[in-house]
Design an enzyme around this catalytic site. Structure first.
Site, mmCIF file in Angstrom:
data_model
loop_
_atom_site.group_PDB
_atom_site.id
_atom_site.type_symbol
_atom_site.label_atom_id
_atom_site.label_comp_id
_atom_site.label_asym_id
_atom_site.label_seq_id
_atom_site.Cartn_x
_atom_site.Cartn_y
_atom_site.Cartn_z
ATOM 1 N N ASP A 1 0.825 -1.221 0.000
ATOM 2 C CA ASP A 1 0.000 0.000 0.000
ATOM 3 C C ASP A 1 0.855 1.265 0.000
ATOM 4 O OD1 ASP A 1 -2.391 -1.351 -0.016
ATOM 5 O OD2 ASP A 1 -2.650 -1.288 2.167
ATOM 6 N N ARG B 1 0.057 5.052 16.905
ATOM 7 C CA ARG B 1 -0.323 6.091 15.935
ATOM 8 C C ARG B 1 0.026 7.512 16.373
ATOM 9 N NH1 ARG B 1 0.213 2.570 12.128
ATOM 10 N NH2 ARG B 1 -1.587 1.248 11.720
ATOM 11 N N ASP C 1 -7.423 4.037 12.445
ATOM 12 C CA ASP C 1 -6.078 4.590 12.305
ATOM 13 C C ASP C 1 -6.047 5.919 11.556
ATOM 14 O OD1 ASP C 1 -4.748 2.683 13.800
ATOM 15 O OD2 ASP C 1 -4.633 1.291 12.114
ATOM 16 N N SER D 1 -5.287 -9.262 7.344
ATOM 17 C CA SER D 1 -4.687 -7.934 7.417
ATOM 18 C C SER D 1 -3.996 -7.822 8.774
ATOM 19 C CB SER D 1 -5.768 -6.872 7.262
ATOM 20 O OG SER D 1 -5.283 -5.643 7.735
HETATM 21 N N1 ARG Z 1 -8.550 -2.673 15.628
HETATM 22 C C1 ARG Z 1 -7.264 -2.273 16.098
HETATM 23 C C2 ARG Z 1 -7.233 -0.794 16.342
HETATM 24 O O1 ARG Z 1 -8.019 -0.083 15.798
HETATM 25 C C3 ARG Z 1 -6.131 -2.742 15.219
HETATM 26 C C4 ARG Z 1 -6.138 -2.297 13.807
HETATM 27 C C5 ARG Z 1 -4.922 -2.775 13.117
HETATM 28 N N2 ARG Z 1 -4.996 -2.823 11.695
HETATM 29 C C6 ARG Z 1 -4.956 -3.964 10.948
HETATM 30 N N3 ARG Z 1 -4.891 -3.832 9.645
HETATM 31 N N4 ARG Z 1 -4.979 -5.155 11.463
HETATM 32 O O2 ARG Z 1 -6.410 -0.324 17.079
#
Ligand code: ARG
Length: 412
Positions: A13, A93, A122, A173
């Site tokens: 990506d 983040r 995110d 993912s």
């Molecule tokens: N759901 C979690 C969060 O919002 C993890 C997201 C991580 N992303 C992924 N592509 N697995 O913090």
């Protein structure tokens, strides 16, 4: 050309994003790779970023700051989103947002970019963080603005002469850092489906974990873990050690139906052995060193803190207030906890603290008892006063069906 700093993982990506931002949007792209631990693309970020046309690839090892100033404060606070998720991705983040902004200033860039989709949390964490730290920066989100399927991305790069063997998409993912790993999508989208073994990478299944237990002693000072088995350990080394040990014993698997900020429920598989062990031990130490009221209020604050971290409000006054409260609660959270790791479970088996509120003289049933049992009579007399008064006038008549047997009122 205007300069842009892209948060660059080295994956498909963000590699596509380098090209797209350069060709389609006319930016000089500085690819900023922020190492928060555990990234499989780490060894190839530099070469891939340059191949994709970045004017520069910068790599920052942020593991130390991440553990010390993001993961450990969340640990001391007891922050688990929906009582479950140790917030690995969510905590990384704001650090990334801060580093993007810092590097944008150093490089005199006018824009920053990230590879988040428009469906997740995110994007919110990045955008809110960046716009709070520097509202003058342009924010670009190529994946949100111009989503391309995987094959389209590979084709697009190939058309621009970038031929990287991307390998299989992989069934899930994944996002990972030193505080935890998350897997979503694929068969996990069916909440009735048990996660297949491939969903897990850091942890053994309980069946494959050793039947013989391992014992572990963790010492905390003012709420922060400082040593294991009496050996002082730096934060990063400690978390790595516990991820490894816990993983071998199958500790730290979490299967969660989670509420995203954007209103979607999603099925998440987390692995976080170190976070699981450290939170559990920390809670056990607080049980020894905090009063009942402190524990009760702190739980509410912890929920609030997890919520603000999850929802991207790290850079806020609310956070500053909560941090002050949490720091105050940790003044006496110093001591040691022993745990037994066995077949997927971490169990606290012993605890000690110099400033413990546990008083054996008061608790004991043996002859050394210092508690005045006769004083209980007067206490109970007062404690029961309110219900005695109420029973005289109010606990009469019609009752909900479920209480007919459980709370027989007198006849009206
Ligand atoms: N759901 C979690 C969060 O919002 C993890 C997201 C991580 N992303 C992924 N592509 N697995 O913090």
């Amino acid at each position: 050309m205007p300069k842009l700093i892209l948060a660059y993982s080295g994956g498909l990506d963000t590699t596509t994003a380098i090209k797209w931002l350069t060709v389609e949007q006319g930016y000089d792209v500085v690819a900023l790779n922020i190492d928060v631990g555990k990234s499989r693309e780490q060894p190839v970020v530099e070469s891939r970023g340059m191949a994709a046309g970045a004017v520069k690839v910068r790599i920052i090892d942020a593991r130390e700051d991440f553990v010390r100033y993001f993961a450990f404060p969340a640990l001391a606070a007891g922050a688990l989103y929906q009582d479950t998720y140790p917030l690995a991705t969510a905590l990384a983040r704001p650090l990334m947002a801060k580093l993007l902004v810092d590097v944008a200033h150093e490089e005199h860039a006018s824009a920053v970019a990230h590879g988040c989709t428009g469906k997740g949390n995110d994007q919110v964490r990045f955008d809110v963080g960046i716009m709070t730290l520097d509202p003058s920066l342009q924010i670009v989100a190529p994946t949100r603005e111009n989503a391309m399927a995987r094959e389209v991305q590979i084709d697009y790069l190939r058309k621009h002469g970038i031929d990287i063997p991307w390998g299989d998409k992989g069934p899930f993912s994944i996002d990972e850092n030193i505080w935890g790993r998350s897997a979503e999508a694929g068969v996990l989208e069916d909440p009735w489906q048990e996660p297949p073994p491939e969903a897990y990478e850091w942890t053994r299944s309980p069946e494959e974990a050793p039947a013989e237990p391992a014992y572990l002693e963790i010492a905390y000072q003012h709420g922060l873990p400082i040593s294991i088995g009496g050996q002082a350990m730096e934060p990063v080394a400690m978390v790595e050690y516990l991820n490894d040990l816990g993983g071998r014993y199958g500790v730290g698997r979490i299967d969660h139906i989670e509420d995203r900020l954007v209103g979607i429920k999603s099925r998440e598989i987390y692995e976080a052995p170190a976070a699981t062990i450290l939170h559990q031990a920390h809670r056990a130490l607080e049980a020894m060193t905090l009063s009942k009221q402190q524990i009760r209020l702190k739980k509410l604050i912890a929920t609030e803190y997890a919520e603000l971290i999850y929802n991207g409000l790290w850079f806020s006054g609310h956070h500053q207030d909560i941090a002050a409260y949490v720091a105050s609660t940790q003044r006496h959270v110093t001591g040691a906890i022993r745990l037994r790791l066995q077949r997927g479970q971490a169990t606290v088996v012993s605890r000690k603290a110099d400033e413990s509120l546990y008083d054996r003289g008061l608790a004991t049933y043996d002859a050394s008892d210092t508690y005045d049992q006769s004083a209980a009579v007067g206490f109970i007399n007062i404690w029961g006063l309110q219900t005695r008064v109420q029973a005289r006038t109010q606990l009469l008549g019609e009752l909900p069906e479920t209480l007919k047997i459980a709370m027989p009122g007198r006849e009206a």
